[in-house]
Design an enzyme around this catalytic site. Structure first.
Site, PDB file in Angstrom:
ATOM      1  CG  HIS A 177      -2.157   0.832   1.076  1.00 18.76           C
ATOM      2  ND1 HIS A 177      -2.290   1.819   0.130  1.00 18.76           N
ATOM      3  CD2 HIS A 177      -3.322   0.840   1.775  1.00 18.76           C
ATOM      4  CE1 HIS A 177      -3.472   2.405   0.267  1.00 18.76           C
ATOM      5  NE2 HIS A 177      -4.108   1.827   1.243  1.00 18.76           N
ATOM      6  CG  ASP A 402     -13.699 -11.791 -18.809  1.00 20.03           C
ATOM      7  OD1 ASP A 402     -13.009 -12.816 -18.633  1.00 20.03           O
ATOM      8  OD2 ASP A 402     -14.617 -11.732 -19.646  1.00 20.03           O
TER       9      ASP A 402
END
Length: 458
Positions: A177, A402
């Site tokens: 992060h 996807d």
């Protein structure tokens, strides 16, 4: 693509998740050369947070899950990863300190690469991992549980685990992060999926020049370890032995029609000359009030609503959406619990709206300058007293990732950076403005929230 493989090991059959291989994936191009980017003021406060974890679950169209062809699918995903790391090179690098002790990301020929683990969990199905109540099994599905971002000095900045499930595939990711925020996380994941679907280039190139957002160099005195930083001490400097609180994590799913009702209700008494409350503001206030009720706070107790807001369009000059790094700041709205709950809904909404509006380029610069003059390493729990802290965003295209075998069945976060009051917002799988609200709370407060029909049945 290079790799370092560990031989398959015999694993106790009672273990539900069996690790079968570990490799390091590197950028596929040999012409990448040495690339560097500094960590700027927007990045540095997150060095002592933990790796940001995401889990994407893909369900097989076949009854037994064999149509995924696990080994073949993983090889294709790794090839796409090697390709995409040329564009997103910081994720293949490592944290280093320069000659002045300022942190930077370095990616060179002998780079660290991305750690990739392959695992099998034949007895676990997608439904178990997708259920509303979080399970401890997530620790074994999403890598780098309990690993602090400062460990990026010694280990990869991105770790990925592919787990073959009874009826599908789990992709668990852990991102350091200190080098990127949620917007950049989903930009990377969407681009990786785009390549795996057969594209030879990505639609949106990442913007890597962080100095355009902030060009101040800040040296940090880093703790020796996560344990040393997190160790609680008394006022006398002695170590306190305080057990970690038991928390519950649960996803509440709101349909698009419910979200519209929440927004309409928030705006029903609005004067004609007032700016309407946004969907985010309406839902945020709805959650804030419900959690405050569930906690049974005293009227005089303060409560804080914290947003980790995207600043790309708030800084001057504005940065593109493709800015790759952290460009967020925590924005705090504070009030007494009694005032929040006894006043009409507009009270909390107006307070929230006002604080968001006022966080402009001038305020951002003042916040940065104050932090740079006295750098403070934050703990992930430092979001305020009796807080509701919102991370992620329903704007992120989480169900568009996807890889060539369909959209995710479910997307959720891992277990890192969770504390009492942490909320992650995701777009709902059903579309139509539906949202998933992932909340971590004290068990008693969670029980009260579940029973609160004003929260769950609008």
């Amino acid at each position: 693509m290079g790799s370092i493989e560990n031989p398959k090991q015999e694993v106790d059959e009672t273990i539900r998740v069996k690790l079968i291989k570990k490799t390091n994936v590197y950028p596929s191009s040999k012409k990448l050369g040495k690339q560097e980017c500094p960590l700027v003021t927007f990045d540095l406060p997150y060095v002592t947070f933990y790796y940001n974890q995401k889990l994407l679950l893909y369900k097989s169209s076949g009854a037994d899950g064999d149509d995924f062809k696990f080994e073949e699918t993983v090889e294709k995903l790794k090839e796409g990863l090697a390709f995409i790391l040329e564009d997103f090179f910081p994720l293949a690098g490592k944290l280093e300190k320069d000659e002045e002790g300022v942190l930077k990301v370095v990616c060179e020929e002998e780079c660290v690469g991305v750690e990739v683990v392959e695992a099998v969990a034949e007895g676990i199905d997608v439904a178990e991992l997708a259920e509303a109540e979080s399970s401890s099994i997530l620790h074994e599905i999403v890598p780098y549980h309990g690993v602090m971002n400062l460990e990026g000095l010694h280990r990869p900045l991105l770790a990925i685990q592919f787990t073959k499930l009874k009826d599908g595939l789990a992709i668990g990711c852990a991102f350091n992060h200190a080098i990127l925020d949620g917007m950049s996380t989903w930009h990377f994941l969407s681009s990786w999926a785009e390549i795996c679907r057969g594209s030879t280039t990505i639609s949106v190139q990442p913007f890597h020049d962080r100095t355009k957002a902030r060009n101040t160099r800040v040296k940090l005195d880093l703790p020796e370890s996560a344990a040393a930083f997190e160790k609680p001490v008394t006022s006398n400097g002695e170590e306190k032995h305080t057990p970690e609180p038991q928390l519950r994590e649960k996803i509440f799913r709101f349909s698009g029609s419910t979200i519209e009702k929440i927004k309409s209700k928030a705006n029903e008494n609005l004067p004609s000359d007032s700016k309407p409350f946004s969907t985010f503001q309406a839902l945020g206030a709805h959650i804030w009030c419900a959690v405050t009720r569930a906690r049974n706070l005293k009227p005089e107790d303060y409560t804080v609503f914290t947003i980790f807001a995207d600043l790309r369009k708030r800084v001057d000059p504005p940065m593109p959406d493709s800015y790759f790094g952290n460009l967020i700041q925590a924005i705090f709205t504070v009030t007494a619990a009694g005032a929040l709950l006894s006043n009409p809904a507009e009270y909390g909404l107006k307070a929230l709206q006002g604080v968001i509006k006022s966080h402009d380029a001038k305020t951002i610069n003042e916040r940065n300058a104050a932090w740079e003059s006295n750098p403070v390493l934050f703990k992930y729990k430092d979001a305020g007293m009796n807080c509701v802290a919102v991370g992620s965003s329903p704007r992120f295209p989480v169900y568009e990732v996807d890889f060539g075998f369909g959209k995710p069945e479910r997307v959720r976060s891992g277990t890192n950076n969770k504390f009492d009051g942490m909320v992650y917002l995701y777009q709902g799988k059903d579309g139509e403005k539906s949202m998933d609200v992932e909340i971590t709370l004290d068990p008693e407060a969670m029980k009260n929230l579940e029973a609160d029909e004003d929260f769950t049945k609008v």
